[in-house]
Design a protein around this motif. Structure first.
Motif, PDB file in Angstrom:
ATOM      1  N   LEU A  90       0.800  -1.222   0.000  1.00 53.57           N
ATOM      2  CA  LEU A  90       0.000   0.000   0.000  1.00 53.57           C
ATOM      3  C   LEU A  90       0.834   1.275   0.000  1.00 53.57           C
ATOM      4  O   LEU A  90       0.328   2.345  -0.322  1.00 53.57           O
ATOM      5  N   GLN A  91       2.105   1.131   0.395  1.00 53.46           N
ATOM      6  CA  GLN A  91       2.979   2.301   0.488  1.00 53.46           C
ATOM      7  C   GLN A  91       2.351   3.377   1.372  1.00 53.46           C
ATOM      8  O   GLN A  91       2.251   4.545   0.998  1.00 53.46           O
ATOM      9  N   VAL A  92       1.882   2.949   2.544  1.00 46.44           N
ATOM     10  CA  VAL A  92       1.197   3.879   3.446  1.00 46.44           C
ATOM     11  C   VAL A  92       2.102   4.179   4.627  1.00 46.44           C
ATOM     12  O   VAL A  92       1.998   3.557   5.673  1.00 46.44           O
ATOM     13  N   ARG A  93       2.999   5.119   4.451  1.00 43.73           N
ATOM     14  CA  ARG A  93       3.897   5.517   5.535  1.00 43.73           C
ATOM     15  C   ARG A  93       3.147   6.121   6.723  1.00 43.73           C
ATOM     16  O   ARG A  93       3.468   5.820   7.874  1.00 43.73           O
ATOM     17  N   PRO A  94       2.119   6.948   6.497  1.00 41.03           N
ATOM     18  CA  PRO A  94       1.380   7.506   7.636  1.00 41.03           C
ATOM     19  C   PRO A  94       0.777   6.426   8.542  1.00 41.03           C
ATOM     20  O   PRO A  94       0.663   6.626   9.746  1.00 41.03           O
ATOM     21  N   LEU A  95       0.381   5.289   7.958  1.00 36.50           N
ATOM     22  CA  LEU A  95      -0.177   4.213   8.770  1.00 36.50           C
ATOM     23  C   LEU A  95       0.866   3.671   9.732  1.00 36.50           C
ATOM     24  O   LEU A  95       0.579   3.425  10.907  1.00 36.50           O
ATOM     25  N   GLN A  96       2.102   3.490   9.263  1.00 37.81           N
ATOM     26  CA  GLN A  96       3.173   3.010  10.123  1.00 37.81           C
ATOM     27  C   GLN A  96       3.439   3.994  11.257  1.00 37.81           C
ATOM     28  O   GLN A  96       3.629   3.601  12.405  1.00 37.81           O
ATOM     29  N   ILE A  97       3.451   5.273  10.927  1.00 33.36           N
ATOM     30  CA  ILE A  97       3.671   6.300  11.944  1.00 33.36           C
ATOM     31  C   ILE A  97       2.538   6.269  12.975  1.00 33.36           C
ATOM     32  O   ILE A  97       2.763   6.351  14.184  1.00 33.36           O
ATOM     33  N   GLY A  98       1.301   6.124  12.476  1.00 31.01           N
ATOM     34  CA  GLY A  98       0.158   6.056  13.381  1.00 31.01           C
ATOM     35  C   GLY A  98       0.239   4.880  14.326  1.00 31.01           C
ATOM     36  O   GLY A  98      -0.068   4.997  15.523  1.00 31.01           O
ATOM     37  N   LEU A  99       0.662   3.717  13.805  1.00 31.04           N
ATOM     38  CA  LEU A  99       0.817   2.530  14.645  1.00 31.04           C
ATOM     39  C   LEU A  99       1.884   2.750  15.714  1.00 31.04           C
ATOM     40  O   LEU A  99       1.733   2.346  16.863  1.00 31.04           O
ATOM     41  N   TYR A 100       2.967   3.399  15.317  1.00 23.43           N
ATOM     42  CA  TYR A 100       4.055   3.666  16.249  1.00 23.43           C
ATOM     43  C   TYR A 100       3.590   4.592  17.373  1.00 23.43           C
ATOM     44  O   TYR A 100       3.880   4.360  18.548  1.00 23.43           O
ATOM     45  N   LEU A 101       2.836   5.627  17.022  1.00 23.34           N
ATOM     46  CA  LEU A 101       2.327   6.552  18.036  1.00 23.34           C
ATOM     47  C   LEU A 101       1.339   5.845  18.959  1.00 23.34           C
ATOM     48  O   LEU A 101       1.374   6.031  20.183  1.00 23.34           O
ATOM     49  N   LEU A 102       0.467   5.003  18.385  1.00 27.50           N
ATOM     50  CA  LEU A 102      -0.495   4.264  19.192  1.00 27.50           C
ATOM     51  C   LEU A 102       0.220   3.307  20.139  1.00 27.50           C
ATOM     52  O   LEU A 102      -0.184   3.142  21.299  1.00 27.50           O
ATOM     53  N   ALA A 103       1.304   2.678  19.660  1.00 28.31           N
ATOM     54  CA  ALA A 103       2.068   1.769  20.504  1.00 28.31           C
ATOM     55  C   ALA A 103       2.607   2.488  21.731  1.00 28.31           C
ATOM     56  O   ALA A 103       2.582   1.956  22.848  1.00 28.31           O
ATOM     57  N   ASN A 104       3.073   3.702  21.551  1.00 25.93           N
ATOM     58  CA  ASN A 104       3.616   4.457  22.677  1.00 25.93           C
ATOM     59  C   ASN A 104       2.528   4.964  23.606  1.00 25.93           C
ATOM     60  O   ASN A 104       2.738   5.064  24.822  1.00 25.93           O
ATOM     61  N   VAL A 105       1.359   5.266  23.064  1.00 28.85           N
ATOM     62  CA  VAL A 105       0.213   5.602  23.914  1.00 28.85           C
ATOM     63  C   VAL A 105      -0.124   4.410  24.796  1.00 28.85           C
ATOM     64  O   VAL A 105      -0.426   4.554  25.997  1.00 28.85           O
ATOM     65  N   MET A 106      -0.060   3.192  24.227  1.00 25.22           N
ATOM     66  CA  MET A 106      -0.344   1.992  25.007  1.00 25.22           C
ATOM     67  C   MET A 106       0.733   1.750  26.071  1.00 25.22           C
ATOM     68  O   MET A 106       0.438   1.287  27.172  1.00 25.22           O
ATOM     69  N   ILE A 107       1.971   2.063  25.744  1.00 28.13           N
ATOM     70  CA  ILE A 107       3.038   1.939  26.737  1.00 28.13           C
ATOM     71  C   ILE A 107       2.781   2.893  27.903  1.00 28.13           C
ATOM     72  O   ILE A 107       2.960   2.532  29.076  1.00 28.13           O
ATOM     73  N   ILE A 108       2.334   4.110  27.593  1.00 22.47           N
ATOM     74  CA  ILE A 108       1.985   5.067  28.641  1.00 22.47           C
ATOM     75  C   ILE A 108       0.834   4.511  29.493  1.00 22.47           C
ATOM     76  O   ILE A 108       0.859   4.580  30.728  1.00 22.47           O
ATOM     77  N   GLY A 109      -0.173   3.948  28.818  1.00 24.75           N
ATOM     78  CA  GLY A 109      -1.298   3.354  29.537  1.00 24.75           C
ATOM     79  C   GLY A 109      -0.861   2.218  30.436  1.00 24.75           C
ATOM     80  O   GLY A 109      -1.348   2.075  31.570  1.00 24.75           O
ATOM     81  N   MET A 110       0.085   1.394  29.956  1.00 29.60           N
ATOM     82  CA  MET A 110       0.569   0.297  30.772  1.00 29.60           C
ATOM     83  C   MET A 110       1.357   0.828  31.971  1.00 29.60           C
ATOM     84  O   MET A 110       1.266   0.290  33.073  1.00 29.60           O
ATOM     85  N   GLY A 111       2.121   1.918  31.757  1.00 32.63           N
ATOM     86  CA  GLY A 111       2.838   2.526  32.873  1.00 32.63           C
ATOM     87  C   GLY A 111       1.882   3.023  33.951  1.00 32.63           C
ATOM     88  O   GLY A 111       2.129   2.842  35.151  1.00 32.63           O
ATOM     89  N   LEU A 112       0.786   3.635  33.532  1.00 29.86           N
ATOM     90  CA  LEU A 112      -0.222   4.105  34.493  1.00 29.86           C
ATOM     91  C   LEU A 112      -0.828   2.933  35.261  1.00 29.86           C
ATOM     92  O   LEU A 112      -1.106   3.039  36.467  1.00 29.86           O
ATOM     93  N   TYR A 113      -1.020   1.813  34.558  1.00 25.79           N
ATOM     94  CA  TYR A 113      -1.545   0.624  35.232  1.00 25.79           C
ATOM     95  C   TYR A 113      -0.536   0.071  36.238  1.00 25.79           C
ATOM     96  O   TYR A 113      -0.887  -0.256  37.375  1.00 25.79           O
ATOM     97  N   LEU A 114       0.725  -0.020  35.825  1.00 25.61           N
ATOM     98  CA  LEU A 114       1.764  -0.537  36.716  1.00 25.61           C
ATOM     99  C   LEU A 114       1.899   0.328  37.964  1.00 25.61           C
ATOM    100  O   LEU A 114       2.174  -0.173  39.054  1.00 25.61           O
TER     101      LEU A 114
END
Length: 226
Positions: free
Chosen positions: A73-97
């Motif tokens: 698909l050559q969708v670079r923005p999708l990869q960037i979006g996934l990366y940002l979402l991954a870090n949001v989830m890491i923040i969420g996991m930190g709040l849980y911990l």
């Protein structure tokens, strides 16, 4: 930027010891019961190698899936979006911990259908008596629904290649290893220490800080706090 994720996910796995022990501690303790002292360490290591192998497989599959989709698909923005979402989830996991928010644990329901199919395969392996059984049991337990694993997995998906996805999950798996090995050998002492409020708060906020740092580094390339 994905290279930074290796260190971040290693530290997230390491600092997430309280969650790992909550999810897998009972399993590790059960595996270590009634084992001869001279074989206990080897059995526990075999279990963890199997678990880590499953994490690496997950990273390989997700990274490979992203690689195929992105090249198609050559969708670079999708990869960037996934990366940002991954870090949001890491923040969420930190709040849980840290004991501040349990919201991230809701994503664990995603993996329950897969786990229901895999769980019956454990019965023939129990009780664990030799390393081969422990290796297979660990490989199955690696698919146990876990918010921390899912946060790391999303980073593997955002990596954009099977090789990088495997390395991302290997870094995370190595971070979880010390706590779960120690849990099998010093269960009660380690569990009491990791459940202390100050320890959980410091570890959780450290994970939050790493997620925030990665978000800022990606959104603001000129952001260099050190």
């Amino acid at each position: 930027m994905i290279e930074t994720s290796f260190l971040v996910l290693f530290l997230a796995g390491l600092l997430g010891g309280g969650h790992c022990i909550g999810m897998c501690g009972g399993i590790v303790t059960a595996l270590s019961l009634n084992l001869p002292e001279q074989r206990r360490g080897f059995i526990l290591l075999s279990y963890n190698i199997g678990r880590m192998a499953s994490y690496v497989l997950i990273g390989t599959l997700l990274g490979g899936l992203a690689q195929a989709g992105l090249s198609l698909l050559q969708v670079r923005p999708l990869q960037i979006g996934l990366y940002l979402l991954a870090n949001v989830m890491i923040i969420g996991m930190g709040l849980y911990l840290a004991g501040l928010s349990p919201a991230i644990t809701r994503i664990e329901t995603i993996g329950k259908p897969v786990w229901r199919r895999l769980q019956p395969l454990l019965a023939p392996l129990l009780p664990i008596r030799h390393p081969g059984q422990a290796l297979l049991a660990g490989a199955l337990w690696g698919w146990l629904p876990c918010g921390l694993v899912y946060s790391a997995s999303l980073t593997a998906l955002a990596s954009g290649s099977a090789a990088r996805g495997a390395l991302v999950m290997l870094a995370f798996a190595l971070g979880t290893l010390p706590n779960l090995l120690a849990m099998g050998l010093f269960a009660n002492t380690l569990k009491r220490w990791l459940q202390k409020r100050p320890v959980r708060l410091i570890a959780g906020l450290a994970v939050v800080g790493m997620g925030v740092y990665q978000l800022l580094s990606h959104l603001l390339p000129q952001y260099t706090p050190f």
